[in-house]
Design an enzyme around this catalytic site. Structure first.
Site, PDB file in Angstrom:
ATOM      1  N   ARG A 145       0.850  -1.193   0.000  1.00 28.37           N
ATOM      2  CA  ARG A 145       0.000   0.000   0.000  1.00 28.37           C
ATOM      3  C   ARG A 145       0.885   1.242   0.000  1.00 28.37           C
ATOM      4  O   ARG A 145       1.952   1.255   0.621  1.00 28.37           O
ATOM      5  CB  ARG A 145      -0.896   0.035   1.242  1.00 28.37           C
ATOM      6  N   HIS A 204      -0.948   0.013  -9.669  1.00 23.56           N
ATOM      7  CA  HIS A 204      -1.683  -0.843  -8.717  1.00 23.56           C
ATOM      8  C   HIS A 204      -2.377  -1.987  -9.463  1.00 23.56           C
ATOM      9  O   HIS A 204      -3.600  -2.133  -9.435  1.00 23.56           O
ATOM     10  CB  HIS A 204      -2.693  -0.041  -7.883  1.00 23.56           C
TER      11      HIS A 204
HETATM   12  P1  NDP Z   1      -1.857 -11.446   5.097  1.00 23.49           P
HETATM   13  O1  NDP Z   1      -2.761 -10.853   6.102  1.00 23.49           O
HETATM   14  O2  NDP Z   1      -2.060 -12.849   4.680  1.00 23.49           O
HETATM   15  O3  NDP Z   1      -0.341 -11.318   5.593  1.00 23.49           O
HETATM   16  C1  NDP Z   1       0.141 -10.187   6.231  1.00 23.49           C
HETATM   17  C2  NDP Z   1       1.555 -10.474   6.743  1.00 23.49           C
HETATM   18  O4  NDP Z   1       2.081  -9.258   7.296  1.00 23.49           O
HETATM   19  C3  NDP Z   1       1.585 -11.518   7.852  1.00 23.49           C
HETATM   20  O5  NDP Z   1       2.739 -12.323   7.735  1.00 23.49           O
HETATM   21  C4  NDP Z   1       1.677 -10.659   9.112  1.00 23.49           C
HETATM   22  O6  NDP Z   1       2.340 -11.282  10.200  1.00 23.49           O
HETATM   23  C5  NDP Z   1       2.530  -9.517   8.622  1.00 23.49           C
HETATM   24  N1  NDP Z   1       2.337  -8.343   9.465  1.00 23.49           N
HETATM   25  C6  NDP Z   1       1.202  -7.637   9.680  1.00 23.49           C
HETATM   26  N2  NDP Z   1       1.425  -6.638  10.555  1.00 23.49           N
HETATM   27  C7  NDP Z   1       2.722  -6.712  10.887  1.00 23.49           C
HETATM   28  C8  NDP Z   1       3.564  -5.957  11.750  1.00 23.49           C
HETATM   29  N3  NDP Z   1       3.093  -4.913  12.453  1.00 23.49           N
HETATM   30  N4  NDP Z   1       4.861  -6.324  11.870  1.00 23.49           N
HETATM   31  C9  NDP Z   1       5.341  -7.375  11.171  1.00 23.49           C
HETATM   32  N5  NDP Z   1       4.601  -8.143  10.339  1.00 23.49           N
HETATM   33  C10 NDP Z   1       3.314  -7.807  10.200  1.00 23.49           C
HETATM   34  O7  NDP Z   1      -1.921 -10.467   3.819  1.00 23.49           O
HETATM   35  P2  NDP Z   1      -1.745 -10.862   2.292  1.00 23.49           P
HETATM   36  O8  NDP Z   1      -0.445 -11.551   2.139  1.00 23.49           O
HETATM   37  O9  NDP Z   1      -2.962 -11.537   1.790  1.00 23.49           O
HETATM   38  O10 NDP Z   1      -1.698  -9.404   1.632  1.00 23.49           O
HETATM   39  C11 NDP Z   1      -0.749  -8.455   2.021  1.00 23.49           C
HETATM   40  C12 NDP Z   1      -1.098  -7.099   1.434  1.00 23.49           C
HETATM   41  O11 NDP Z   1      -0.796  -7.058   0.047  1.00 23.49           O
HETATM   42  C13 NDP Z   1      -2.575  -6.713   1.462  1.00 23.49           C
HETATM   43  O12 NDP Z   1      -2.945  -6.239   2.744  1.00 23.49           O
HETATM   44  C14 NDP Z   1      -2.652  -5.629   0.409  1.00 23.49           C
HETATM   45  O13 NDP Z   1      -2.424  -4.373   0.993  1.00 23.49           O
HETATM   46  C15 NDP Z   1      -1.509  -5.966  -0.537  1.00 23.49           C
HETATM   47  N6  NDP Z   1      -1.993  -6.380  -1.870  1.00 23.49           N
HETATM   48  C16 NDP Z   1      -1.571  -5.657  -2.956  1.00 23.49           C
HETATM   49  C17 NDP Z   1      -1.971  -6.012  -4.218  1.00 23.49           C
HETATM   50  C18 NDP Z   1      -1.481  -5.281  -5.407  1.00 23.49           C
HETATM   51  O14 NDP Z   1      -1.944  -5.526  -6.524  1.00 23.49           O
HETATM   52  N7  NDP Z   1      -0.539  -4.374  -5.259  1.00 23.49           N
HETATM   53  C19 NDP Z   1      -2.862  -7.166  -4.448  1.00 23.49           C
HETATM   54  C20 NDP Z   1      -3.230  -7.860  -3.242  1.00 23.49           C
HETATM   55  C21 NDP Z   1      -2.799  -7.464  -1.994  1.00 23.49           C
HETATM   56  P3  NDP Z   1       1.663 -12.530  10.969  1.00 23.49           P
HETATM   57  O15 NDP Z   1       1.634 -13.649   9.961  1.00 23.49           O
HETATM   58  O16 NDP Z   1       2.580 -12.807  12.095  1.00 23.49           O
HETATM   59  O17 NDP Z   1       0.277 -12.072  11.357  1.00 23.49           O
HETATM   60  C1  OXD Z   2      -5.871  -6.120  -2.911  1.00 19.16           C
HETATM   61  C2  OXD Z   2      -5.376  -5.227  -3.938  1.00 19.16           C
HETATM   62  O1  OXD Z   2      -5.717  -5.806  -1.734  1.00 19.16           O
HETATM   63  O2  OXD Z   2      -5.741  -5.411  -5.118  1.00 19.16           O
HETATM   64  O3  OXD Z   2      -6.436  -7.180  -3.255  1.00 19.16           O
HETATM   65  O4  OXD Z   2      -4.589  -4.315  -3.666  1.00 19.16           O
END
Ligand code: NDP
Ligand code: OXD
Length: 309
Positions: A224, A272
């Protein structure tokens, strides 16, 4: 009971029709058409107009049409005590992994710089890097980060990852929490951000964190825009500490024409679109949750409202 689709882009009819075709017994409305608001039990949303969820007195579930849910928590007028679900999907994860691989290889082999050289008719061979010589560090080892990490590892990259709780991923060295962050950063040549945007991660890609990367590190933000402190990134690119950045996400999207990223030679941009929910793949899980909602069963892919992801 019925579903309303709320999104402000040109995919609203695609989503409405895909949901409707997946189960003709379910009533599906676009929020743009006349619809009985008291009948709506599930809102399938993506970057909805703030305030629009408050129109539904009997809403029982907010279903994000993407993986991220930061935009839902940003809407203070949302109903607070109902479940939020998000997309967890193999294509969303593998599309992200492929995107990150493409960006990394383009960087190692100078493809973005050569494109600029081509535009200026410049012939200037440059030293390239090898996979075995770089360490990729992934911030966030969730659904997308974990697959990206293990895929990169299978391409023989040195891969390490950092998350809130400790992970065990074959071929990937893992770090967790604030106390292990420095060690992780000091050894990362290419940093990939795949964290959710929450109060704890907002602005995490700042001068303090990015300065801990080795000189000439490259940064990829596919999570993001709110993770990045744009001025800090530009300062570290200009000082030569960072060799470049590839960004897919921005504070304001589309990125305003006046933003310095547009003309910065070390910033490479995509709009994006690293990974997008594919309706064919993700609609079944939303319909499944709608059925579970009707029968009072536990929903899948629930968001933890306390953690914000
Ligand atoms: P998940 O919720 O599956 O994973 C998030 C990860 O981040 C977990 O490993 C979590 O740790 C870690 N995390 C969260 N908060 C912290 C913190 N404060 N400190 C350290 N680690 C942290 O998310 P996804 O993998 O499904 O997606 C990640 C992001 O990707 C989405 O939120 C979205 O913003 C972005 N995205 C972007 C897209 C694009 O096209 N650019 C498409 C899809 C998603 P833990 O496992 O220990 O909880
Ligand atoms: C998502 C994205 O969060 O597209 O799925 O960014």
């Amino acid at each position: 009971m019925a579903i309303v689709v709320i999104r402000q882009d040109d995919r609203i009819d695609l989503w409405k029709n895909a949901l409707q075709n997946a189960d003709t017994s379910v009533k599906v409305y676009s929020y743009l058409e006349e619809h009985p608001k008291e009948e709506i039990s599930m809102a399938v949303i993506w970057k909805h107009p703030k305030g629009s969820l408050a129109d539904y007195p009997n809403l029982k579930c907010i279903a994000s049409a993407g993986a991220g849910v930061d935009y839902i928590f940003e809407d203070d007028t949302r109903p607070k005590n109902i479940p939020i679900t998000r997309i967890v999907d193999p294509y969303l994860a593998s599309d992200m992994s492929e995107h990150v691989l493409a960006v990394i290889l383009a960087h190692l082999k100078n493809l973005n710089i050569y494109k600029l050289d081509q535009v200026s008719h410049v012939w200037e061979p440059k030293q390239y890097m090898r996979i075995k010589d770089v360490t990729i560090g992934i911030l966030g080892l969730g659904e997308l980060g974990a697959l990206t990490a293990s895929d990169l590892s299978s391409f023989n990259f040195n891969v390490q990852g950092w998350s809130r709780s400790k992970k065990d991923i074959e071929g990937v060295q893992t770090f967790a929490g604030a106390e292990e962050q420095k060690e992780f950063l000091n050894a990362t040549n290419i940093l990939v951000c795949l964290l959710p945007l929450t109060p704890a991660t907002e602005g995490i890609l700042n001068k303090e964190l990015l300065s801990q990367l080795p000189k000439n590190a490259f940064v990829i933000n596919v999570a993001r825009g709110g993770h990045m402190v744009d001025d800090d990134l530009i300062a570290l690119l200009d000082s030569g500490h960072l060799s470049g950045a590839c960004l897919d996400v921005y504070h304001t999207e589309p990125l305003p024409k006046s933003h310095p990223f547009w003309n910065h030679k070390k910033v490479h941009m995509t709009p994006h679109y690293a990974s997008v929910s594919d309706t064919n793949s993700v609609i079944p899980q939303i319909i499944e949750n709608y059925k579970r909602l009707s029968s009072g069963e536990k929903l899948q892919n629930l968001v933890d409202s306390d953690k914000g992801y």
